[in-house]
Design an enzyme around this catalytic site. Structure first.
Site, PDB file in Angstrom:
ATOM      1  N   GLU A 282       1.175  -1.333   0.168  1.00 58.94           N
ATOM      2  CA  GLU A 282      -0.269  -0.210   0.042  1.00 58.94           C
ATOM      3  C   GLU A 282       1.406   1.178   0.043  1.00 58.94           C
ATOM      4  O   GLU A 282       0.677   2.664   0.250  1.00 58.94           O
ATOM      5  CB  GLU A 282      -0.864  -0.030   1.304  1.00 58.94           C
TER       6      GLU A 282
ATOM      7  N   GLU B  55      -5.472  -8.468   0.476  1.00 58.79           N
ATOM      8  CA  GLU B  55      -6.222  -9.124   1.712  1.00 58.79           C
ATOM      9  C   GLU B  55      -6.987  -9.030   2.154  1.00 58.79           C
ATOM     10  O   GLU B  55      -7.807  -7.458   1.031  1.00 58.79           O
ATOM     11  CB  GLU B  55      -5.150  -7.505   2.631  1.00 58.79           C
TER      12      GLU B  55
END
Length: 306
Positions: free
Chosen positions: A122, A225
């Site tokens: 991220e 995720e």
């Protein structure tokens, strides 16, 4: 909404056509419940629990040098028949150099156990790199890897959907992309939009990757995720931390995504009670200690079989 109805709805929006069921993996931390580092035997015990509960033989990490992760986890993976996605944290020069060195040392020794390497987690979402800057890091790491090891990154689904990651998709040098998608952090309720939002987010990311790459033969795509906190976690607006709701989300969303043919990493394998309390973007307390599919002692919370 029933999973079958959700699938039918999303199929209208240029859904991918995969012939096989998706693969399941789990995010796995480097520390034991008390915050001390795991060693090879700890990882072996983790792997035994994960395989028994879910049938999965694949895990992903985030920083190969953290707690000497690569050094400790890869022998365990070899002993237990697992594969590992190792991570490099590129956000600081020190972490990048340490993780790269660990992977250079151990990925070559245990090439059969290294499924892939992700550079960044991220980092585009946080704005630490542009797509072009991250690609430079990926190319640098690629140069030290065995040719059999895939390389890519993990980022939020919207950074693929909005074009931020286009440089990576178009480069021809990226083998695997992981798109994280949490309808919980979008404040959706299980049974009232959480599963639909999750599917829609993944479809937006996957659809954009597919449109730029031309096919999915060149780039392997994963939901990097997803998950839902269990009893003891904090709520996020109407999204409620609950073991029963986590079980429902797993059955509807995770198993449904696998049935759709998309690979999924569930966040995460085990509770991590050592993690400190934090504050989210909305100013409210965030708890990351109750996200495990299993408890810290590796006992089950709910069924992980799809």
């Amino acid at each position: 909404m029933r999973t079958t109805a959700i699938l039918a709805t999303l199929a209208v929006a240029a859904a991918p056509t995969f012939a096989q069921k998706g693969n399941l993996g789990f995010a796995l931390g480097t520390k034991k419940a008390d915050g001390t580092c795991k060693y090879t035997q700890d990882y072996e015990d983790d792997f035994s629990a994960i395989r028994s509960a879910s049938g999965s033989t694949l895990v992903r990490g985030y920083a190969a040098s953290d707690c000497n992760c690569a050094q400790q986890i890869l022998p365990a993976a070899k002993n237990k028949g697992f594969k590992v996605i190792l991570g490099i944290w590129p956000d600081t020069d020190a972490s990048y150099a340490a993780d790269k060195a660990a992977i250079q040392t151990y990925a070559n020794q245990y090439a059969d156990q290294v499924y892939a390497v992700t550079v960044g987690s991220e980092t585009l979402y946080r704005g630490n790199f542009t797509g072009e800057q991250l690609l430079e890091k990926i190319n640098d790491v690629k140069s030290i890897l065995p040719s059999s090891v895939k390389i890519g990154t993990a980022d939020s689904w919207n950074k693929y959907a909005d074009g931020t990651a286009d440089a990576l998709i178009k480069s021809g040098n990226v083998d695997i992309l992981l798109a994280n998608a949490f309808s919980y952090w979008q404040g959706k309720e299980v049974g009232a939009g959480a599963t639909y939002t999750y599917f829609d987010d993944v479809q937006q990311a996957l659809g954009h990757v597919q449109s730029l790459s031309g096919s999915m033969d060149r780039i392997e795509f994963w939901n990097g995720e997803t998950g839902w906190p269990t009893d003891g976690g904090t709520n996020y607006g109407p999204a409620t931390a609950s073991t029963s709701l986590a079980s429902e989300f797993y059955t509807q969303a995770v198993c449904g995504m696998l049935d759709w043919g998309v690979n999924v990493f569930f966040f995460e394998a085990f509770d991590e009670p050592w993690k400190p309390s934090s504050v989210g973007d909305n100013g409210n307390a965030e708890d990351e200690t109750h996200w495990g599919a299993m408890k810290a002692d590796r006992s089950s919370k709910y069924s992980l079989k799809c």
